[in-house]
Structure formats: structure tokens, C-alpha cells
Scaffold this motif. Structure first.
Motif, PDB file in Angstrom:
ATOM      1  N   TYR A 144     -14.494   2.365  -7.062  1.00 26.62           N
ATOM      2  CA  TYR A 144     -13.456   1.332  -7.073  1.00 26.62           C
ATOM      3  C   TYR A 144     -13.879   0.168  -7.977  1.00 26.62           C
ATOM      4  O   TYR A 144     -14.992  -0.338  -7.888  1.00 26.62           O
ATOM      5  CB  TYR A 144     -13.177   0.828  -5.654  1.00 26.62           C
ATOM      6  N   ARG A 145     -13.006  -0.235  -8.862  1.00 27.16           N
ATOM      7  CA  ARG A 145     -13.265  -1.303  -9.827  1.00 27.16           C
ATOM      8  C   ARG A 145     -14.564  -1.084 -10.615  1.00 27.16           C
ATOM      9  O   ARG A 145     -15.231  -2.025 -11.029  1.00 27.16           O
ATOM     10  CB  ARG A 145     -13.276  -2.675  -9.138  1.00 27.16           C
TER      11      ARG A 145
ATOM     12  N   HIS B 261      -6.689   4.520  -6.163  1.00 31.25           N
ATOM     13  CA  HIS B 261      -6.756   3.079  -6.422  1.00 31.25           C
ATOM     14  C   HIS B 261      -5.793   2.676  -7.539  1.00 31.25           C
ATOM     15  O   HIS B 261      -6.185   2.113  -8.564  1.00 31.25           O
ATOM     16  CB  HIS B 261      -8.189   2.665  -6.784  1.00 31.25           C
TER      17      HIS B 261
ATOM     18  N   ASP C  11      -3.931   0.307  -7.751  1.00 31.32           N
ATOM     19  CA  ASP C  11      -3.909  -1.133  -7.985  1.00 31.32           C
ATOM     20  C   ASP C  11      -4.909  -1.539  -9.061  1.00 31.32           C
ATOM     21  O   ASP C  11      -4.851  -2.661  -9.570  1.00 31.32           O
ATOM     22  CB  ASP C  11      -4.223  -1.885  -6.684  1.00 31.32           C
ATOM     23  N   TYR C  12      -5.830  -0.613  -9.424  1.00 30.17           N
ATOM     24  CA  TYR C  12      -6.830  -0.926 -10.441  1.00 30.17           C
ATOM     25  C   TYR C  12      -6.780   0.040 -11.621  1.00 30.17           C
ATOM     26  O   TYR C  12      -6.686  -0.368 -12.777  1.00 30.17           O
ATOM     27  CB  TYR C  12      -8.237  -0.913  -9.820  1.00 30.17           C
ATOM     28  N   TYR C  13      -6.839   1.344 -11.331  1.00 30.71           N
ATOM     29  CA  TYR C  13      -6.853   2.330 -12.412  1.00 30.71           C
ATOM     30  C   TYR C  13      -5.436   2.582 -12.931  1.00 30.71           C
ATOM     31  O   TYR C  13      -4.472   2.608 -12.168  1.00 30.71           O
ATOM     32  CB  TYR C  13      -7.466   3.648 -11.928  1.00 30.71           C
TER      33      TYR C  13
ATOM     34  N   ARG D  19      -5.138  -7.973  -1.363  1.00 31.91           N
ATOM     35  CA  ARG D  19      -4.669  -8.000  -2.752  1.00 31.91           C
ATOM     36  C   ARG D  19      -3.181  -7.675  -2.856  1.00 31.91           C
ATOM     37  O   ARG D  19      -2.567  -7.906  -3.897  1.00 31.91           O
ATOM     38  CB  ARG D  19      -5.456  -6.972  -3.581  1.00 31.91           C
TER      39      ARG D  19
END
Length: 446
Positions: A159-160, A180, A182-184, A381
């Protein structure tokens, strides 16, 4: 490690942070930390070790401390801001930085993957600990530091890109999958992160052979693929027999027969995770007879197919929150409890993931006989979104309705079921409410 400083963990109840805190405590370091006041399952070992846990407060940060910052905290968090304001009076490091500092001291094995990394890390730590001194950091909040350890087994979180700078001797890669959201940005972004991590591995990588993304990795160290295909895999499981007590299978390495192995694990992923562990042990010249014995005594990790019985009802608690994980968990439940009604209770985790996998969630959940949902679990988030659990339920042919800690009545309509609670949020509140009612009903019937 410095015995003259206090290692202060901002977010000490986080699954990785609590594990790391326990490792430093076991090594004789002074450890303390802070987090939310709400009880979490990760704090039990911290409390048993008498590690102080405080509410977030700037006054907790003192000169001379080594402050370890949890991955989810930004510069404006009250204690992070206090640490930054003290400048060189404190040593501020990130969670990945501290893990990397530990890695350098041992023969290290990092376990990464979109799914299965906690279970595989736990199995590897269990097996190696029974054979040689082993320190470990598992993503279920379990950590142990052993003086003069030979091995360090740790979970490497993608993650991140938190695993980006780790430099383990070996790595197990269970799979690469898009998660994920929301990030990738997509599967190519996830692949790039895993390839970056893989390029820092020093000795060798053990990767699942059926994963098309893992087959594309370009690294300088050898990659040994494990799986069930003798044509393309290096470590091969064959003659697999699955029963209500676990699985047995033969293992070979490039045609060399290594023996028959038995594991008290369920589902296809149980065999594959075991095969990865056997591969690591083989390369570290572990006695395979000792390995075989240790595999038979593994009892799992927290919130991964954790089982209990209340009256005639079997309850399984699992962290599954991605369609692939749900499929694997229900497959394992079918193996262990053939012929019984399988009831799934799922808590969607974040709005973005629910939107991204709406159809895939429906397909995987339909593997159960009946499906119930809770409301979507938001995150710090992402507190709101344009989708609801009702929208997901409309896609599920076996949908039974929405349940909550104050409404578990629909679950009581099933006779002697296997009820599988799956999710990464606060689903256990609903689970505990159901257990309490069952316990009272059982007591009244006796």
C-alpha cells in the motif's frame, strides 16, 4: 537498537506497528506509543507486555525519543507535528525505515502480495521458529524479537509503496492484483510497485507460477516459480488431496522429489502458501523432516479463517475484503464443512473499492448459499461515496439483506449454518452481537 532511547510509536495499535513494537520490546528496548482510545485486537499483546499506550497528545513527545511514525499519519497530526517542531531533539523515522533497519541484521525473508501475505508470513514464521531462532513481524499484529536470531520474517505491504526500499535476502510473492484503488491507478501501476520491490531482493524470489503479472518481472536475482504445473513451475505440488482435516500433497523441485507434506490448512491457497514456505526452507537447507513436522502444527493467524463454535453454529472470522480473498475463504470453508449451509456476512471496505469491484464482489459472494451485507465501512481518507451496500446487494442473487450490530435477526433464521464474517473494518461488532444472541439462546435451551 539503541537501549538508551524510548521508541515511541505514533499509531502503536496498527497491525504492523504493534508487531514492530513487540519486536523492539523483546530485544530489550524501551517502548511506548499512542493511538485511538477504542479497543482493538492488536493491543492485547502490548498490554500483556506492559507497554504504555496513550491517547494522542503533543505533550507525549519528549526530547531524546526515537519517534516512529505510522504510515497513515500526515505532518499535521498532533504528535507528528510536535516531533517535527522539536527538530534534532528527537529522532524521527518512518515505519518502513525501522523495518529496514531490522532487516539488515538477519537472513531476511519478505512476503508480499495483493492477497495471502499475512497467512504466508505467519506460516513461514511458525515453521522457521520451530527449527531455528527466528524474529518475525506479521500483519495481524503479531511480532517477536529473538536475540541472535538466524532469520527475520516480515510482511511487506504494497500500500502506497511502503515496501519500496526494503532489501530482503529473499522474497515470497503470492500474487499481483489490482487493489487499493484510492492509490493505485490500475494493474500496471501495481506491477510497477512490485517490480520495484523485487529489484531490491538480494538472493532470490519465490513467486506463484499461475500469476501472469509475476511472470513478467524483470530482476537480477533468480525467480523460482511455485505451483501445480510441472511444465512451467520449479517447485510443484502434485497428488493434492483435500479433506475436512486439511490437505496433503507431494512436492518436487525441478523433477527432484522432496516428499509428501501435510498441512492443517484449507482451500487451494493453503497448499500454495505451504509450497512457497517449503521452497524457502529448501534453499536455506532446512531439514525437510523437521519442516514437515512444523507444518502440521500451524494453527493460523489472527482474523484469517479464525473459527469458533457457539451451540450448533460454526462462526468463521476472516479479513477478506477483496473478491479474490472472498473466493479463497469460501473455497476453504466448503472444503472443511462440506454439506453444511454456508452463510456469508460481508462488510464492504471503502467506497472506492466497492465501486471498482462491484460485479466481482457479487460473483465471489454468490459462492455462498446466502449472503448478507453490512453498510460500507468508510475510512479516514474516504468518508462518503456514491454507492451503498444496497447497490451491491442488488447484484447478488443470494442476497438476504442488510445486517448490523443492532439487527442480526436475519442470521438467526438459518439452522446449524457455517457463518463466515468477512471484512477489514469493524465487522466484528456485528459478529459479536450475533455470538451474544446465539450464546443466550443456547444457554436457555440447556
Amino acid at each position: 537498537m539503541n537501549k538508551d532511547t524510548i521508541y515511541y510509536f505514533i499509531g502503536i495499535k496498527g497491525s504492523g506497528m504493534s508487531s514492530l513494537a513487540m519486536i523492539l520490546h523483546d530485544q530489550g528496548c524501551q517502548v511506548a506509543g499512542s493511538d485511538i482510545d477504542e479497543y482493538t485486537f492488536t493491543q492485547k499483546p502490548l498490554a500483556a507486555a506492559n507497554i504504555p499506550m496513550y491517547s494522542f497528545n503533543a505533550a507525549n513527545i519528549k526530547p531524546g525519543m526515537t519517534v516512529i511514525r505510522g504510515n497513515s499519519f500526515t505532518d499535521d497530526q498532533v504528535e507528528v507535528a510536535a516531533a517535527l517542531a522539536l527538530g534534532e531533539a528527537v529522532t524521527a523515522v518512518s515505519y518502513p525505515d525501522m523495518v529496514q533497519a531490522l532487516i539488515q541484521q538477519y537472513t531476511s525473508i519478505g512476503v508480499a502480495g495483493a492477497h495471502g501475505k499475512t497467512s504466508t508470513t505467519g506460516l513461514l514464521a511458525h515453521v522457521l521458529s520451530g527449527i531455528a531462532p527466528t524474529s518475525f513481524l506479521i500483519g495481524d499484529g503479531t511480532g517477536k524479537g529473538v536475540p541472535d536470531a538466524r532469520f527475520f520474517v516480515f510482511e511487506a505491504d504494497e500500500y502506497r509503496r511502503h515496501f519500496a526500499e526494503y532489501t530482503p535476502d529473499y522474497a515470497i510473492l503470492t500474487n499481483i492484483d489490482f487493489d487499493h484503488p484510492d492509490y493505485y491507478t490500475g494493474i500496471d501501476d501495481v506491477f510497477d510497485a512490485f517490480e520495484g520491490f523485487s529489484q531490491h531482493v538480494k538472493k532470490g524470489i519465490f513467486a506463484w507460477g499461475d500469476d501472469t503479472q509475476l511472470r513478467k518481472l524483470s530482476v537480477d536475482v533468480p525467480i523460482y516459480y511455485y505451483g501445480t504445473n510441472p511444465e512451467t513451475d520449479d517447485f510443484v505440488a502434485s497428488d493434492i488431496k483435500r479433506s475436512t482435516t486439511g490437505s496433503t500433497f507431494d512436492v518436487s523441485y525441478k523433477g527432484e522429489f522432496l516428499g509428501n507434506f501435510q498441512v492443517p490448512l484449507f482451500g487451494k491457497h493453503g497448499v500454495l502458501n505451504s509450497l512457497a514456505v517449503i521452497a524457502v526452507a529448501y534453499f536455506e537447507q532446512i531439514d525437510l523432516d523437521l519442516l514437515r513436522q512444523e507444518l502440521t502444527t500451524f494453527r493460523g493467524v489472527k482474523r484469517r479463517f479464525t473459527e469458533k463454535t457457539v451451540g450448533e453454529v460454526t462462526i468463521i472470522d476472516d479479513y477478506a475484503h477483496h473478491p479474490s480473498e472472498i473466493t479463497a475463504t469460501l473455497d476453504a470453508a466448503r472444503q472443511k464443512f462440506p454439506g453444511r449451509e454456508l452463510v456469508a456476512v460481508f462488510q464492504p471496505h471503502t467506497f472506492s473499492r466497492t465501486i471498482a469491484y462491484l460485479d466481482e464482489f457479487a460473483t465471489s459472494l454468490n459462492l455462498a448459499d446466502k449472503v448478507y451485507l453490512t453498510d460500507i465501512f468508510a475510512s479516514a481518507r474516504e468518508v462518503a461515496g456514491e454507492i451503498s451496500s444496497t447497490d451491491l446487494g442488488a447484484k447478488i442473487t443470494k442476497f438476504g439483506g442488510i445486517v448490523s450490530p443492532t439487527n442480526v435477526a436475519p442470521l438467526l433464521d438459518h439452522e446449524d449454518p457455517v457463518v463466515v464474517f468477512m471484512g477489514a473494518g469493524d465487522l466484528q461488532k456485528t459478529e459479536f452481537a450475533y455470538e451474544n444472541i446465539l450464546a443466550n439462546l443456547t444457554e436457555n435451551l440447556q
